[in-house]
Write an enzyme that holds these catalytic residues in place. Structure first.
Site, short mmCIF file in Angstrom:
data_model
loop_
_atom_site.label_atom_id
_atom_site.label_comp_id
_atom_site.label_asym_id
_atom_site.label_seq_id
_atom_site.Cartn_x
_atom_site.Cartn_y
_atom_site.Cartn_z
N GLU A 1 64.70 81.53 29.49
CA GLU A 1 64.75 82.66 30.08
C GLU A 1 63.32 83.15 30.13
O GLU A 1 62.47 83.12 29.25
CB GLU A 1 65.50 83.74 29.49
CG GLU A 1 67.10 83.52 29.57
CD GLU A 1 67.94 84.35 28.19
OE1 GLU A 1 68.89 84.43 28.56
OE2 GLU A 1 67.07 84.85 27.36
N ASP B 1 77.39 79.10 25.47
CA ASP B 1 76.32 79.53 25.40
C ASP B 1 75.54 79.04 24.11
O ASP B 1 76.03 78.57 23.24
CB ASP B 1 76.79 81.11 25.13
CG ASP B 1 75.31 82.36 25.42
OD1 ASP B 1 74.41 81.63 25.94
OD2 ASP B 1 75.85 83.18 25.48
N GLU C 1 72.79 79.88 33.38
CA GLU C 1 71.93 80.96 33.51
C GLU C 1 70.67 80.43 33.57
O GLU C 1 70.06 80.47 34.71
CB GLU C 1 72.09 81.50 31.81
CG GLU C 1 71.51 82.96 31.67
CD GLU C 1 71.42 83.50 30.56
OE1 GLU C 1 71.17 84.56 30.21
OE2 GLU C 1 71.58 82.75 29.47
N GLU D 1 70.63 91.13 31.85
CA GLU D 1 70.94 91.66 30.31
C GLU D 1 69.52 92.51 29.69
O GLU D 1 69.77 92.90 28.66
CB GLU D 1 71.27 90.28 29.62
CG GLU D 1 70.44 89.15 29.49
CD GLU D 1 71.05 87.97 28.58
OE1 GLU D 1 72.23 87.84 28.72
OE2 GLU D 1 70.15 87.33 28.12
#
Length: 662
Positions: free
Chosen positions: A172, A413, A462, A468
């Site tokens: 991310e 995850d 993702e 988030e």
């Protein structure tokens, strides 16, 4: 999949200077790859006489063996042209034209090097011709740019003491806009990565068909204008740990990258070349270069939307029970989903006993069988969240058990690695899940590289700095600019589990990170637009049923937007500034637009609609949206005969519309 295949033999270009050189042109003749063979193999790329890459060496070193690409001896060279149609599943279009020219160089050292030239880019890969397995010690992929261009760099996020520790990360990121020479020598970046050239051209570096091989990072170690590949070495040992004991932490690594099988095909290295930013916002190269589907029947894979509880912190109000991780709360989410024709409800982290990494230990507050039965009666599917190690330790047993219970898929995850064993896990998980007709959403993982084509039950990923982040950051984070940057870069790789849909909306000044009652940066209409712009076959509704019921008009729009499409057109856009995309499903068109923190007027050209009278159901920023981000207006308007529409977007704003024929 069925393909219509046309193969034409092309004449090889004759060597023209000291080293042997083979030229491969794109079908439109504008893009040229010149591959030079000598003591080392290198390639350069030009586009309409502009240098895209200077000579860039490539090589693959084997353990106790030769270095492919160094002192290699050519045994044959062949070219051919391909023009075929790919029937795409669960994608932004249902038909893809796959047209390219290909050069296959076969070497006496038991390997081949394959180059492909598309109108939109160049790709190459190594292929082993050996009947035995090999160990890859290292791979050199170089991208030598002609000047010190600016680049959008997705560095590994976080504070790390060295390169080695960066191989464990969440993928991310935000983007650092910097010149190539000023890139940090101590930070890894991952692909896709975009470099801005002259004349408005851009290069996007990516990879595809990453199977049984580590993912490619990019690094600039010497303040040059060249990017070099970097790969996570093969893990020797791991230990359980990390988030809630759900991860495997690497404690030692081998001095090699991968143990590969006989006849291994290594990942495609991709150099996408665009002349306009909209071409990056609608590119198919990663999907085209991925291995075709291994599923003989994917009819059971059902994309759709998901009512989701984690982002809104189980935020239901005006009920006679305490909301949280319990049966009554999830029944309320199921009822909301059924009422609004939402296909799925997810049970995120918390339904299984914490820190046990055991998916068969369900917390006593949850009656899972009752929930699944309740959902089935309402025509809603249940998806379960799973920590990586809890799933990996016995995933066939997990898949069999929960498939038989009626679960429709898993959101897995906290993998947070892309070394060879972790990449292998993704393919094994996809295969076993498909055996039991389960969909997978890979969260906490590396960017997609085409496994969604190879295993269409892998429905989302993702590897994105999603909504988030708004739960724990304030105005110091510029999510709005990220939203109009990422679709030109990360989304080139494939779909994103961004998890949009906030009904609490904030301006740049008023946004705060509040875990229990989170909000988005930017306007309400920006959130609606993201359901059109962001590619997401399994798409979350991140806010609570309570908030959606207060905003039923917006909920109605969200619930009806498709998640896969028959056709997509990038209408307008500039990386980091704004974007507008149109997508069609059946006879209906949807259009979404977003801007950065600059208020903007955009003129849409809707000439793609063709003949006839059309009407748009339009959601646009309200007059006071610059101050009150939730302010919006819904209206119905006729599409004018000249097919031009002018729309104003507020700061951090957007618009969304549904267009249908009268």
């Amino acid at each position: 999949m069925k393909h219509t295949l046309t193969i034409l033999l092309l004449a090889l270009s004759l060597p023209t200077w000291a080293q042997k050189q083979y030229q491969l042109k794109s079908p439109d003749g504008k893009l040229v790859a010149a591959v030079s063979l000598g003591d080392q193999i290198s390639y350069l790329i030009t586009h309409e006489s502009d240098t895209i890459l200077k000579p860039s060496p490539l090589a693959m070193a084997l353990e106790n063996g030769p270095v492919w690409g160094r002192g290699s001896h050519l045994s044959s060279a062949k070219t051919h042209a391909v023009n075929q149609q790919i029937n795409a599943l669960f994608y932004k279009r249902n038909q893809i034209t796959d047209q390219y020219n290909e050069l296959v160089l076969q070497f006496k050292e038991n390997f081949s090097l394959i180059f492909r030239a598309y109108n939109e880019g160049i790709a190459y890969r190594f292929v082993s011709n050996s009947n035995q397995g090999i160990v890859v010690k290292n791979e050199e992929a170089s991208f030598n740019f002609a000047k010190d261009f600016n680049a959008y760099v997705p560095y590994v996020k976080g504070k790390y003491k060295d390169i080695e520790s960066q191989y464990f990360n969440s993928f991310e990121n935000e983007y650092t806009y910097t010149t190539l020479s000023k890139m940090s020598a101590d930070k890894l970046a991952f692909s896709p990565l975009v470099v801005s050239l002259d004349k408005g051209k851009k290069v996007c570096l990516a990879e595809a068909d990453l199977e049984s091989y580590p993912g490619m990072y990019l690094v600039n170690k010497n303040a040059s204008t060249s990017l070099q590949s970097n790969f996570a070495p093969y893990p020797t040992t791991t230990k359980q740990g990390g988030h809630n004991e759900l991860q495997q932490l690497v404690t030692a690594r081998q001095p090699y990258l991968a143990k590969s099988k006989a006849k291994a095909k290594f990942p495609w290295r991709i150099v996408i070349v665009s002349t306009s930013d909209t071409q990056l916002a609608d590119n198919d190269m990663v999907y085209k270069l991925a291995a075709p589907s291994k599923l003989t029947d994917a009819s059971w894979v059902k994309p759709g939307k998901v009512a989701w509880e984690w982002w809104n912190h189980w935020g239901i109000s005006k009920v006679d029970f305490e909301a949280g991780i319990n049966t009554k709360t999830y029944q309320a989410y199921i009822d909301f989903a059924a009422k609004n024709n939402i296909e799925y409800v997810i049970l995120d982290e918390g339904w299984a006993v914490n820190k046990k990494a055991d998916l068969f230990q369900v917390v006593p507050e949850i009656d899972l069988k009752q929930l699944i039965a309740h959902a089935k009666a309402k025509n809603v599917g249940i998806i379960l969240w799973a920590g990586y190690y809890a799933f990996e330790r016995d995933f066939e047993k997990v898949c069999k058990h929960y498939s038989e219970m009626g679960v429709k898929g898993f959101k897995i995850d906290f993998m947070d690695r892309d070394d060879q064993p972790m990449v292998d896990f993704h393919y094994r998980a996809a295969e076993i899940a498909a055996k039991y007709k389960l969909m997978l959403d890979f969260h906490g993982t590396y960017k997609p590289t085409g496994i969604n084509r190879t295993y269409p039950n892998v429905i989302n990923f993702e590897a994105v700095h999603g909504l988030e982040q708004m739960k724990w950051t304030g105005p110091e984070l510029d999510q709005v600019t990220y939203d109009v940057t990422m679709p030109f870069i990360r989304m080139v790789a494939g779909p994103i589990d961004y998890t949009q849909g906030a009904m609490r909306n904030a301006t740049k000044r008023t946004h705060r990170g509040i875990n229990d009652e989170p909000m988005s940066q930017g306007t309400r209409c920006r959130q609606l637009a993201q359901y059109v712009i962001f590619e997401s076959p399994l798409n979350m509704l991140c806010d609570s049923p309570t908030n959606y019921e207060k905003e039923q008009e917006c909920t109605d729009f969200i619930s009806t937007v498709p998640t896969v499409w028959d056709q997509s057109i990038a209408l307008d856009g500039e990386i980091g500034k704004h974007l507008a995309i149109a997508r069609r499903k059946g006879a209906l068109w949807y259009v979404g637009g977003m801007t950065n923190w600059d208020a903007r007027q955009t003129v849409l050209d809707l000439s793609f609609l063709g003949e006839g009278n059309y009407v748009a159901e339009l959601y646009r920023d309200g007059t006071n949206a610059n101050r009150i981000a939730s302010d919006y207006k819904k209206e119905t308007m006729a599409i004018p005969a000249d097919r031009k529409i002018s729309l104003n977007m507020a700061k951090g704003g957007g618009f969304a519309m549904k267009i249908y024929k009268k």
